[in-house]
Design a protein around this motif. Structure first.
Motif, PDB file in Angstrom:
ATOM      1  N   CYS A 124      39.028  54.468  41.189  1.00  0.00           N
ATOM      2  CA  CYS A 124      37.633  54.015  41.192  1.00  0.00           C
ATOM      3  C   CYS A 124      36.725  54.965  41.976  1.00  0.00           C
ATOM      4  O   CYS A 124      35.502  54.865  41.885  1.00  0.00           O
TER       5      CYS A 124
ATOM      6  N   CYS B 247      36.167  49.835  37.731  1.00  0.00           N
ATOM      7  CA  CYS B 247      37.394  50.200  37.007  1.00  0.00           C
ATOM      8  C   CYS B 247      37.641  49.163  35.925  1.00  0.00           C
ATOM      9  O   CYS B 247      36.976  48.123  35.883  1.00  0.00           O
TER      10      CYS B 247
ATOM     11  N   HIS C 101      43.646  42.163  44.234  1.00  0.00           N
ATOM     12  CA  HIS C 101      44.323  42.866  43.136  1.00  0.00           C
ATOM     13  C   HIS C 101      44.434  44.365  43.409  1.00  0.00           C
ATOM     14  O   HIS C 101      45.302  45.043  42.869  1.00  0.00           O
ATOM     15  N   CYS C 102      43.531  44.889  44.266  1.00  0.00           N
ATOM     16  CA  CYS C 102      43.516  46.341  44.540  1.00  0.00           C
ATOM     17  C   CYS C 102      44.817  46.813  45.195  1.00  0.00           C
ATOM     18  O   CYS C 102      45.130  48.015  45.119  1.00  0.00           O
TER      19      CYS C 102
ATOM     20  N   CYS D  43      46.983  49.045  43.184  1.00  0.00           N
ATOM     21  CA  CYS D  43      46.699  50.489  43.054  1.00  0.00           C
ATOM     22  C   CYS D  43      47.208  51.273  44.253  1.00  0.00           C
ATOM     23  O   CYS D  43      47.327  52.498  44.173  1.00  0.00           O
TER      24      CYS D  43
HETATM   25  S1  SF4 Z   1      41.688  47.655  41.167  1.00  0.00           S
HETATM   26 FE1  SF4 Z   1      40.575  48.062  43.071  1.00  0.00          FE
HETATM   27  S2  SF4 Z   1      41.539  49.892  43.978  1.00  0.00           S
HETATM   28 FE2  SF4 Z   1      42.198  49.762  41.829  1.00  0.00          FE
HETATM   29  S3  SF4 Z   1      40.754  51.054  40.741  1.00  0.00           S
HETATM   30 FE3  SF4 Z   1      39.953  48.967  40.652  1.00  0.00          FE
HETATM   31  S4  SF4 Z   1      38.567  48.737  42.404  1.00  0.00           S
HETATM   32 FE4  SF4 Z   1      39.825  50.578  42.729  1.00  0.00          FE
END
Ligand code: SF4
Length: 272
Positions: free
Chosen positions: A200, A215, A254-255, A258
């Motif tokens: 992101c 994202c 949820h991030c 990633c």
């Molecule tokens: S889920 Fe969260 S960390 Fe992953 S790309 Fe999207 S905003 Fe960024």
């Protein structure tokens, strides 16, 4: 994406602020504006990625799709959760593996994954179950050996993705009583190196109505970019782009998907 939005995308690409156009969403190739936009991006000098489900290559009316993608040097990214029929059909439905193999063979015949052709073909792996993906490099070696030996298929590289606990996978976690333990796994596997590389920070996601998201996951969760009705039109001015470049990214639990382990992005792992 209607014709008006496709025109806005083209205008945004002409601003010169974007190096890549990544087309996704089920079967983006079936959108009536797909080929026009791909050609326009090519003329502007923007690299195009097509997130292709492979079976679309055999849809009626799409007989020339592989040829078109090859001619435009579109990078193809295709999901293949395993190199065996059993696992893929279990996850995606009966017959999906055979169709995927035929699709990959067709792309190979059009020069995809051929060294020096400029036609890149990436595969996407994501785990079946509530665990993190194995190391991407080793998995790619396994895929390459098996797909080459069993089917004569070549590919450019493999992306190992982590499942985020949202939508269909989130529902499955709930049904199987594993949401809490999976979230704990993601959080306890937090990798600061992966956090520095989250996708992101470099991309912007555009919804079918032009709404901007940080994202695709935020798009699925209907969490738009911060601000007043952020829209693709905002990217057409220097001021709008500058404002968006300085935005605070909308995050949530949820991030952690990633930032766990080797990290996960639309281009696979981001850390060792
Ligand atoms: S889920 Fe969260 S960390 Fe992953 S790309 Fe999207 S905003 Fe960024």
């Amino acid at each position: 994406m209607d014709a008006e939005l496709a025109e806005l995308v083209e205008q945004a690409l002409r601003c010169g602020a974007f190096a890549t156009l990544d087309l996704t969403g089920g079967a983006p190739e079936l959108n009536p504006n797909f080929r026009k936009l791909v050609r326009a991006a090519g003329r502007i000098g923007v690299r195009v990625i097509d997130r292709c489900n492979l079976s679309v290559l055999f849809e009626p009316g799409q007989e020339d799709l592989a040829e078109f993608l090859a001619a435009e040097q579109v990078q193809v990214v295709a999901s293949l959760p395993c190199y065996t029929a059993e696992r893929v059909d279990q996850q995606r439905g009966r017959g999906v593996f055979d169709a995927s193999i035929e699709g990959l063979r067709l792309l190979n015949r059009h020069g995809y994954a051929e060294p020096g052709s400029g036609r890149e073909l990436f595969l996407v792996y994501n785990p079946v179950g509530a665990h993190l993906p194995p190391a991407q490099a080793g998995l790619e070696r396994d895929y390459r050996a098996r797909l080459r030996a069993d089917f004569g298929i070549e590919f450019t590289g493999l992306y190992a993705l982590t499942n985020l606990p949202i939508k269909r996978f989130g529902d499955w976690l709930d049904r199987s009583g594993q949401r809490e333990s999976y979230q704990q796994l993601l959080e306890s596997s937090f990798n600061p190196e992966a956090a520095r590389e989250v996708m992101c920070r470099d991309l912007i996601s555009v919804g079918p109505d032009g709404t901007l998201y940080d994202c695709d996951f935020n798009q699925m969760l209907e969490l738009p970019v911060q601000g007043e009705r952020p829209h693709l039109r905002d990217l057409l001015t220097d001021e709008g782009r500058q404002h968006l470049a300085q935005r605070r990214i909308v995050t949530g639990s949820h991030c952690f998907g990633c930032t766990a382990g080797q990290g996960s992005s639309c281009g696979g792992a981001v850390a060792d």
